[in-house]
Design a protein around this motif. Structure first.
Motif, PDB file in Angstrom:
ATOM      1  N   GLU A 211      31.808  57.119 105.015  1.00 48.86           N
ATOM      2  CA  GLU A 211      30.514  57.518 105.755  1.00 48.86           C
ATOM      3  C   GLU A 211      30.284  58.990 105.341  1.00 48.86           C
ATOM      4  N   LYS A 212      31.104  59.688 104.848  1.00 50.67           N
ATOM      5  CA  LYS A 212      30.657  61.004 104.605  1.00 50.67           C
ATOM      6  C   LYS A 212      30.765  61.216 103.097  1.00 50.67           C
ATOM      7  N   LYS A 213      30.689  60.316 102.107  1.00 55.45           N
ATOM      8  CA  LYS A 213      30.891  60.692 100.845  1.00 55.45           C
ATOM      9  C   LYS A 213      30.052  61.837 100.168  1.00 55.45           C
ATOM     10  N   GLU A 214      29.062  62.045 100.966  1.00 59.51           N
ATOM     11  CA  GLU A 214      28.002  63.161 100.381  1.00 59.51           C
ATOM     12  C   GLU A 214      28.867  64.728 100.381  1.00 59.51           C
ATOM     13  N   LYS A 215      29.937  64.560 101.008  1.00 60.14           N
ATOM     14  CA  LYS A 215      30.535  65.940 100.922  1.00 60.14           C
ATOM     15  C   LYS A 215      31.348  66.060  99.776  1.00 60.14           C
ATOM     16  N   TYR A 216      31.532  65.200  98.999  1.00 61.53           N
ATOM     17  CA  TYR A 216      32.410  65.088  97.831  1.00 61.53           C
ATOM     18  C   TYR A 216      31.627  65.455  96.383  1.00 61.53           C
ATOM     19  N   PRO A 217      31.904  66.321  95.773  1.00 53.63           N
ATOM     20  CA  PRO A 217      30.956  66.752  94.465  1.00 53.63           C
ATOM     21  C   PRO A 217      30.665  65.415  93.671  1.00 53.63           C
ATOM     22  N   ALA A 218      31.911  64.761  93.405  1.00 55.34           N
ATOM     23  CA  ALA A 218      31.746  63.475  92.636  1.00 55.34           C
ATOM     24  C   ALA A 218      30.783  62.853  92.997  1.00 55.34           C
ATOM     25  N   ALA A 219      30.386  62.395  94.183  1.00 51.34           N
ATOM     26  CA  ALA A 219      29.565  61.468  94.799  1.00 51.34           C
ATOM     27  C   ALA A 219      28.156  61.765  94.369  1.00 51.34           C
ATOM     28  N   HIS A 220      27.930  62.936  93.987  1.00 50.77           N
ATOM     29  CA  HIS A 220      26.504  63.726  93.379  1.00 50.77           C
ATOM     30  C   HIS A 220      26.218  63.485  91.975  1.00 50.77           C
ATOM     31  N   ILE A 221      27.348  62.986  91.221  1.00 55.25           N
ATOM     32  CA  ILE A 221      27.039  62.637  89.820  1.00 55.25           C
ATOM     33  C   ILE A 221      26.609  61.388  89.706  1.00 55.25           C
ATOM     34  N   ASN A 222      25.460  61.388  88.891  1.00 57.13           N
ATOM     35  CA  ASN A 222      24.873  59.925  88.515  1.00 57.13           C
ATOM     36  C   ASN A 222      23.862  60.391  87.227  1.00 57.13           C
ATOM     37  N   SER A 223      24.051  59.771  86.199  1.00 53.55           N
ATOM     38  CA  SER A 223      22.984  60.070  85.309  1.00 53.55           C
ATOM     39  C   SER A 223      21.602  59.863  85.717  1.00 53.55           C
ATOM     40  N   ILE A 224      20.779  60.609  85.468  1.00 53.36           N
ATOM     41  CA  ILE A 224      19.283  60.477  86.031  1.00 53.36           C
ATOM     42  C   ILE A 224      18.589  59.453  85.109  1.00 53.36           C
ATOM     43  N   HIS A 225      18.930  59.511  83.799  1.00 49.56           N
ATOM     44  CA  HIS A 225      18.020  58.551  83.040  1.00 49.56           C
ATOM     45  C   HIS A 225      18.914  57.738  82.031  1.00 49.56           C
ATOM     46  N   GLY A 226      20.260  57.702  82.223  1.00 54.12           N
ATOM     47  CA  GLY A 226      21.062  56.939  81.517  1.00 54.12           C
ATOM     48  C   GLY A 226      22.017  56.036  82.284  1.00 54.12           C
ATOM     49  N   ARG A 227      23.263  56.027  82.150  1.00 47.38           N
ATOM     50  CA  ARG A 227      24.141  54.917  82.732  1.00 47.38           C
ATOM     51  C   ARG A 227      25.480  55.907  83.243  1.00 47.38           C
ATOM     52  N   THR A 228      25.980  55.408  84.370  1.00 49.98           N
ATOM     53  CA  THR A 228      26.848  55.958  85.008  1.00 49.98           C
ATOM     54  C   THR A 228      28.141  54.737  85.335  1.00 49.98           C
ATOM     55  N   ASP A 229      29.104  54.790  84.706  1.00 48.01           N
ATOM     56  CA  ASP A 229      30.271  53.919  84.685  1.00 48.01           C
ATOM     57  C   ASP A 229      31.410  54.500  85.560  1.00 48.01           C
ATOM     58  N   TYR A 230      32.130  53.582  85.918  1.00 49.46           N
ATOM     59  CA  TYR A 230      33.205  53.922  86.696  1.00 49.46           C
ATOM     60  C   TYR A 230      34.552  53.081  86.033  1.00 49.46           C
ATOM     61  N   PHE A 231      35.401  53.529  85.435  1.00 46.99           N
ATOM     62  CA  PHE A 231      36.589  52.770  84.854  1.00 46.99           C
ATOM     63  C   PHE A 231      37.850  53.148  85.660  1.00 46.99           C
ATOM     64  N   ILE A 232      38.306  52.243  86.465  1.00 48.74           N
ATOM     65  CA  ILE A 232      39.185  52.488  87.499  1.00 48.74           C
ATOM     66  C   ILE A 232      40.450  51.313  87.137  1.00 48.74           C
ATOM     67  N   ASP A 233      41.773  51.950  87.479  1.00 51.71           N
ATOM     68  CA  ASP A 233      42.810  50.958  87.078  1.00 51.71           C
ATOM     69  C   ASP A 233      43.018  50.573  88.741  1.00 51.71           C
ATOM     70  N   LYS A 234      43.740  49.492  88.689  1.00 56.52           N
ATOM     71  CA  LYS A 234      43.891  48.587  89.752  1.00 56.52           C
ATOM     72  C   LYS A 234      44.715  49.410  90.825  1.00 56.52           C
ATOM     73  N   GLU A 235      45.378  50.282  90.557  1.00 53.73           N
ATOM     74  CA  GLU A 235      46.458  51.112  91.485  1.00 53.73           C
ATOM     75  C   GLU A 235      45.418  51.901  92.395  1.00 53.73           C
ATOM     76  N   ALA A 236      44.369  52.612  91.369  1.00 52.77           N
ATOM     77  CA  ALA A 236      43.380  53.466  92.161  1.00 52.77           C
ATOM     78  C   ALA A 236      42.441  52.830  93.067  1.00 52.77           C
ATOM     79  N   ALA A 237      42.271  51.422  92.625  1.00 56.33           N
ATOM     80  CA  ALA A 237      41.197  50.558  93.475  1.00 56.33           C
ATOM     81  C   ALA A 237      41.928  49.990  94.427  1.00 56.33           C
ATOM     82  N   ASN A 238      43.101  49.940  94.886  1.00 57.82           N
ATOM     83  CA  ASN A 238      43.681  48.875  95.615  1.00 57.82           C
ATOM     84  C   ASN A 238      43.063  49.113  97.199  1.00 57.82           C
ATOM     85  N   LEU A 239      42.308  50.048  97.493  1.00 62.75           N
ATOM     86  CA  LEU A 239      41.826  50.169  98.842  1.00 62.75           C
ATOM     87  C   LEU A 239      40.319  49.687  99.068  1.00 62.75           C
ATOM     88  N   LEU A 240      39.717  49.652  97.746  1.00 64.79           N
ATOM     89  CA  LEU A 240      38.223  49.032  97.948  1.00 64.79           C
ATOM     90  C   LEU A 240      38.052  47.823  98.435  1.00 64.79           C
TER      91      LEU A 240
END
Length: 241
Positions: A211-240
């Protein structure tokens, strides 16, 4: 939601993730005459660099690629903490890239002078778009505190700085670092977050579901005219969800 789940690609292992990233870099090198790539530091890229050396060093067209760094610790290049030093040890010493195509941040220099010098080096070598440097690919990691590059949660002002590079300070150690700023990162044609390991699972969940993702710098990174991808291994993604 700032982080877009549609852009998540989850891999069974970080080795699998590394191969996929290298294939994306290979395609980029085959499709353009000049490529401007900003590398991330820390431990995560090490396996990617090893994968490049093992399986891709003869395939990627290095003469086209100009390497820059998203951030650097203010240490000597031979230090174990140096992002450049790590890249050299695991990749640069094994690939045939023109010396003039490697644009390192001089961590041993005065940080404020070096932030200005590196900004000029970027201006003199990287094309501009939207009055900002246009990197073709921006390689990023995410810290357990939600920082990316060297933009930390207590220095959110660096996300909106008008400068190309700024001096950041690690909130715990007090170590000075030089970092690209948020506007430069978000101006890249493609931003790729590389995240691995169970230790990153909590911050990954926070960035996508918190709910408070905006407090993290990484949450504000998003290409303004291109593409943003998230390559995550299953261990890092196991709580999603």
């Amino acid at each position: 939601m700032i982080f877009d789940k549609k852009r998540i690609k989850i891999f069974n292992s970080f080795s699998e993730l590394s191969v996929f990233f290298c294939e994306e870099l290979l395609k980029l090198s085959l499709g353009k005459e000049s490529i401007f790539l900003a590398l991330s530091g820390g431990s995560t890229p090490k396996i990617i660099f090893q994968t490049i050396v093992k399986d891709f060093k003869e395939k990627i067209q290095w003469e086209k690629i100009h390497l820059f760094w998203g951030d650097e610790r203010c240490v000597q290049p031979g230090s174990e903490e140096s992002n450049f030093g790590m890249t050299k040890k695991y990749m640069l010493d094994y690939i045939d890239i023109p010396k003039e195509n490697v644009h390192r941040i001089k961590g041993e220099a005065d940080p404020f002078d070096e932030a200005e010098r590196y900004s000029k080096e970027i201006k003199n070598n990287v094309p501009f778009y939207n009055d900002l440097p246009l990197f073709n690919m921006m390689m990023l990691g995410v810290g357990e505190d939600g920082h990316t590059a060297s933009i930390f949660p207590n220095q959110m002002n660096l996300l909106n700085s008008e400068k190309i590079c700024e001096v950041a300070v690690h909130p715990s150690s007090g170590q000075k670092r030089i970092t690209l700023t948020g506007k430069v990162i978000n101006n890249a044609e493609r931003v790729i977050f590389l995240v691995n390991g169970e230790s990153k699972s909590k911050i990954v969940k926070e960035l996508f579901d918190g709910e408070k993702k905006e407090k993290y710098p990484a949450a504000h990174i998003n290409s303004i005219h291109g593409r943003t991808d998230y390559f995550i291994d299953k261990e890092a993604a196991n709580l999603l969800k």
